[in-house]
Design an enzyme around this catalytic site. Structure first.
Site, PDB file in Angstrom:
ATOM      1  N   SER A 119       0.997  -1.367   0.018  1.00 41.20           N
ATOM      2  CA  SER A 119       0.253  -0.167   0.121  1.00 41.20           C
ATOM      3  C   SER A 119       0.559   1.551  -0.382  1.00 41.20           C
ATOM      4  CB  SER A 119      -1.074  -0.298   1.471  1.00 41.20           C
ATOM      5  OG  SER A 119      -1.616   1.008   0.817  1.00 41.20           O
ATOM      6  N   HIS A 159      -5.880  -1.268  -3.298  1.00 40.17           N
ATOM      7  CA  HIS A 159      -6.950  -1.496  -3.326  1.00 40.17           C
ATOM      8  C   HIS A 159      -8.517  -1.016  -3.960  1.00 40.17           C
ATOM      9  CE1 HIS A 159      -5.354  -1.590   0.139  1.00 40.17           C
ATOM     10  NE2 HIS A 159      -4.126  -0.287   0.672  1.00 40.17           N
TER      11      HIS A 159
END
Length: 203
Positions: A120, A161
């Site tokens: 991330s 995501h």
């Protein structure tokens, strides 16, 4: 040759790491940087990543950059086998890497062939600039950051995501705003971007 393993959720793709590296992981030491998580309220992904590394036989050497000594930063980044950078707030992470000089050490190590594993925020900062991620991460958590220029290790912009809650809406907002302006690479929690020299593969 650059070797980068860029993910949204490391725990979900950790089983693909051994084949990518092409060497036995047991006994190897990973510099584990959880700094992006410092300003966050949730640390589940950090704990999951640690468990994933341990299940692969790796030894974790944690390096919290925002509080570490210059000597620890230098030693752990240069002497350990791999570098992992966790999820969290991308702007705070970049702020602390730049403030401590860890950013240049990481760049140098990767350019010398050391494997970099990003999750991330850890994937986002490898981009040329991280301003694009402001719909997903708050810039207010990095009041000392004077430039959003990233580590510039790749010529694309990882968007983690992309199809996963609770970030799906923000991801779509980023795609709408930047999709025609920069080379976005949206990935889900089940995907990983593998960079080996000039070869880039998403799976």
């Amino acid at each position: 040759m650059k070797k980068l393993f860029l993910s949204s959720s490391f725990d979900d793709v950790a089983n693909r790491l051994p084949a990518f590296i092409g060497e036995k992981l047991a006994g190897k030491v990973v510099t584990f940087i959880p700094t992006a998580n410092v300003p966050q309220d949730y640390d589940g992904y950090v704990l999951s990543a640690k468990a994933a590394f341990e299940s692969l036989g790796l030894t974790i050497d944690e390096l919290e950059v925002s509080t570490a000594s210059p000597r620890d930063i230098q030693t752990k980044l240069t002497q350990n086998d791999y570098i992992y950078v966790s999820g969290g707030n991308s702007f705070f992470l970049l702020q602390e890497l730049k403030r401590t000089g860890a950013d240049q050490l990481i760049i140098d190590q990767i350019n010398q062939g050391k494997l970099y594993i990003g999750e991330s925020a850890g994937s986002i900062i490898t981009s040329p600039d991280i301003a694009y991620i402001s719909a997903m991460d708050s810039t207010k958590k990095a009041p000392l950051l004077t430039s959003t220029e990233g580590l510039n290790l790749v010529d694309f912009y990882t968007l983690p995501h992309a199809t996963n809650e609770p970030f799906e809406e923000e991801a779509q907002e980023i795609i709408a705003a930047y999709g025609n302006k920069i080379k976005l690479k949206p990935i889900s929690n089940d995907q990983v971007i593998m960079v080996l020299g000039d070869t880039i593969r998403v799976s």
